[in-house]
Motif scaffolding. Structure first.
Motif, PDB file in Angstrom:
ATOM      1  N   GLU A  82       0.545  -1.231  -0.149  1.00 26.93           N
ATOM      2  CA  GLU A  82      -0.238   0.236  -0.010  1.00 26.93           C
ATOM      3  C   GLU A  82       0.534   1.392   0.279  1.00 26.93           C
ATOM      4  OE1 GLU A  82      -3.679  -0.423   2.709  1.00 26.93           O
ATOM      5  OE2 GLU A  82      -2.574  -1.986   3.432  1.00 26.93           O
ATOM      6  N   PRO A  83       1.345   1.601  -1.011  1.00 23.95           N
ATOM      7  CA  PRO A  83       2.493   2.941  -1.413  1.00 23.95           C
ATOM      8  C   PRO A  83       2.169   3.857  -1.393  1.00 23.95           C
ATOM      9  CG  PRO A  83       2.684   1.644  -3.307  1.00 23.95           C
ATOM     10  CD  PRO A  83       1.819   0.555  -2.352  1.00 23.95           C
ATOM     11  N   SER A  84       2.427   4.714  -0.281  1.00 21.83           N
ATOM     12  CA  SER A  84       1.815   6.684  -0.416  1.00 21.83           C
ATOM     13  C   SER A  84       2.195   7.309  -0.793  1.00 21.83           C
ATOM     14  CB  SER A  84       0.670   6.819   0.668  1.00 21.83           C
ATOM     15  OG  SER A  84       0.068   5.981   1.044  1.00 21.83           O
ATOM     16  N   ILE A  85       1.803   8.462  -1.441  1.00 27.14           N
ATOM     17  CA  ILE A  85       2.667   9.388  -1.547  1.00 27.14           C
ATOM     18  C   ILE A  85       2.511  11.125  -0.827  1.00 27.14           C
ATOM     19  CG2 ILE A  85       3.429  11.606  -3.532  1.00 27.14           C
ATOM     20  CD1 ILE A  85       4.798   9.415  -4.963  1.00 27.14           C
ATOM     21  N   ILE A  86       2.631  11.959  -0.201  1.00 28.88           N
ATOM     22  CA  ILE A  86       2.209  12.632   0.760  1.00 28.88           C
ATOM     23  C   ILE A  86       2.456  14.014  -0.345  1.00 28.88           C
ATOM     24  CG2 ILE A  86       0.391  14.460   2.621  1.00 28.88           C
ATOM     25  CD1 ILE A  86       1.445  11.366   4.398  1.00 28.88           C
ATOM     26  N   ALA A 104       1.407   8.554 -10.722  1.00 36.84           N
ATOM     27  CA  ALA A 104       0.961   7.905  -8.942  1.00 36.84           C
ATOM     28  C   ALA A 104      -0.101   6.774  -9.095  1.00 36.84           C
ATOM     29  CB  ALA A 104       0.583   8.671  -7.962  1.00 36.84           C
ATOM     30  N   ARG A 105      -1.036   7.233 -10.217  1.00 42.31           N
ATOM     31  CA  ARG A 105      -1.967   6.080 -10.412  1.00 42.31           C
ATOM     32  C   ARG A 105      -1.526   5.577 -11.797  1.00 42.31           C
ATOM     33  NH1 ARG A 105      -4.728  10.015 -12.463  1.00 42.31           N
ATOM     34  NH2 ARG A 105      -4.014  10.481 -14.831  1.00 42.31           N
ATOM     35  N   GLN A 106      -0.676   5.622 -12.244  1.00 37.90           N
ATOM     36  CA  GLN A 106       0.677   4.897 -13.332  1.00 37.90           C
ATOM     37  C   GLN A 106       0.912   3.589 -12.636  1.00 37.90           C
ATOM     38  OE1 GLN A 106       3.332   6.504 -16.587  1.00 37.90           O
ATOM     39  NE2 GLN A 106       4.473   5.544 -15.060  1.00 37.90           N
ATOM     40  N   LEU A 142      -2.292   8.823  -3.435  1.00 37.81           N
ATOM     41  CA  LEU A 142      -1.850   9.914  -3.545  1.00 37.81           C
ATOM     42  C   LEU A 142      -2.354  10.781  -2.272  1.00 37.81           C
ATOM     43  CD1 LEU A 142       0.322  12.000  -4.208  1.00 37.81           C
ATOM     44  CD2 LEU A 142      -2.042  12.536  -6.512  1.00 37.81           C
ATOM     45  N   HIS A 143      -2.319  11.662  -1.748  1.00 40.78           N
ATOM     46  CA  HIS A 143      -2.564  12.268  -0.283  1.00 40.78           C
ATOM     47  C   HIS A 143      -2.782  13.788  -0.300  1.00 40.78           C
ATOM     48  CE1 HIS A 143      -3.890   8.704   1.345  1.00 40.78           C
ATOM     49  NE2 HIS A 143      -2.648   7.937   1.522  1.00 40.78           N
ATOM     50  N   LEU A 172       6.479   5.150   2.079  1.00 41.80           N
ATOM     51  CA  LEU A 172       5.304   6.841   1.657  1.00 41.80           C
ATOM     52  C   LEU A 172       7.117   7.417   0.923  1.00 41.80           C
ATOM     53  CD1 LEU A 172       3.277   8.438   2.655  1.00 41.80           C
ATOM     54  CD2 LEU A 172       4.562   9.116   4.791  1.00 41.80           C
ATOM     55  N   GLY A 173       6.273   7.596   0.125  1.00 42.32           N
ATOM     56  CA  GLY A 173       7.199   8.911  -1.255  1.00 42.32           C
ATOM     57  C   GLY A 173       5.923  10.702  -0.014  1.00 42.32           C
TER      58      GLY A 173
END
Length: 344
Positions: free
Chosen positions: A54-58, A97-99, A104-105, A163-164
């Motif tokens: 579950e990678p995320s970027i804020i 991010a979608r790719q 994305l937050h 987390l990015g």
């Protein structure tokens, strides 16, 4: 913030990871940086079979009072306009991010705009932008602590282990350059770049503004005080998020110049955080190479990027996937019945 970050060093586990990698059906060292990433991620997760979840970027957004000094090629309104672009899925970070199936937050850490209640926007506004650090500290110590606490709370709500970090804030390359100078001692001239597109004259003016501000706040030395004096709300919120993410043993994807300036602050507070960081790329923004050198780290990519937003973090994520996947899925010489190199 009461944070405890453990170094990832584990000689026995590192030896196991190296042995597993060296037994894969390939010449020794032939997967280069991917091998180093596999070892790093294994050490972060304390296992020979790491997994990315579950990678995320804020993306942290905030405005800067120092824009009053004419240090940006773009008006301050661009900050909130770009936040709207993020919310409408129209920016580069949305595409990347979608790719790569990264959540994305978007966080309003201190934008000089009233967004109202928005479903996709996380509101953690400390104030409508910082004050002008050419005249006074950018924020109070209490405001800086609030921003850092907000960042830690953001991370506490995440369930993944990668987390990015991205950012948006007109004027924030000026803040980042000031932070860099104060925390590394690199001359201001070597910290300052074009940002969003300043001319050579504009860059010289930006340098002069920072040098005067540094002289004004000459007695500020401690990392937290440097952050409060020269930073932005988006940068301070990022620092808190980075520290909390490392404490939770997440892999941190570090983007370009501004994000690395936040990491520089965090690393001066808790040096062990560097064990958890993957430096996605070397920004084309002047000063980033020197900042990476000061941290004694090497970026994964060199793509001449200088966009921010976390784009570099999103682009490097497939490299992490490749590192983990070859470690977990690639055949060994024994399992594939491939002859190994004969000894001389």
């Amino acid at each position: 913030m009461n944070i405890k970050i453990s170094a990832t060093s584990h000689p026995a586990l590192e030896a196991q990871l190296a042995a597993a990698i060296n037994n894969k059906t390939k010449p020794l060292g032939s997967l280069g940086r991917l091998e180093h990433l596999a070892v790093q991620i294994g050490l972060v997760q304390q296992t020979t079979q790491p997994a990315l979840r579950e990678p995320s970027i804020i993306v942290f957004a905030g405005d800067h009072g120092v824009v009053a000094e004419g240090i940006s090629a773009f008006p301050q309104d661009v900050t909130w306009q770009m936040v709207e672009n993020f919310l409408a899925d129209g920016a580069a970070i949305n595409v990347f991010a979608r790719q790569n199936s990264i959540a994305l937050h978007v966080v309003d850490a201190g934008v000089n705009h009233d967004f109202g209640t928005r479903e996709k926007l996380l509101s953690m506004k400390v104030a409508n932008g910082t004050r002008n650090f050419a005249k006074e500290p950018a924020m109070t110590v209490a405001q800086c602590q609030t921003a850092m606490k907000n960042g830690a709370e953001l991370v506490a709500a995440l369930s993944g282990n990668v987390l990015g970090f991205g950012e948006m804030g007109i004027g924030n390359t000026t803040a980042a350059a000031a932070l860099m100078h104060k925390l590394t001692g690199v001359p201001v001239a070597d910290c300052v770049g074009a940002g969003t597109g300043l001319s050579a004259e504009g860059i010289r003016h930006k340098q002069a503004v920072i040098e005067a501000a540094v002289a004004l706040h000459a007695n500020v030395e401690a990392p937290a005080d440097v952050l409060a004096t020269f930073g932005g709300f988006e940068i301070a919120t990022m620092v808190g998020a980075m520290l909390a993410a490392a404490e939770r043993r997440m892999v941190l994807l570090i983007d370009g110049f501004i994000v690395t300036s936040a990491l520089l602050v965090a690393a001066r507070m808790h040096p062990a955080i560097l064990d958890y960081c993957v430096f996605s790329h070397q920004s084309d923004e002047s000063g980033h190479a020197r900042m990476l050198q000061a941290l004694q780290v090497k970026p994964v990519l060199q793509l001449d990027l200088r966009l921010g937003e976390g784009t570099g973090a999103a682009l490097v994520y497939p490299m992490l996937q490749a590192a983990v996947n070859f470690l977990n899925q690639m055949a060994t010489f024994a399992s594939a019945q491939v002859s190994e190199k004969s000894s001389d």
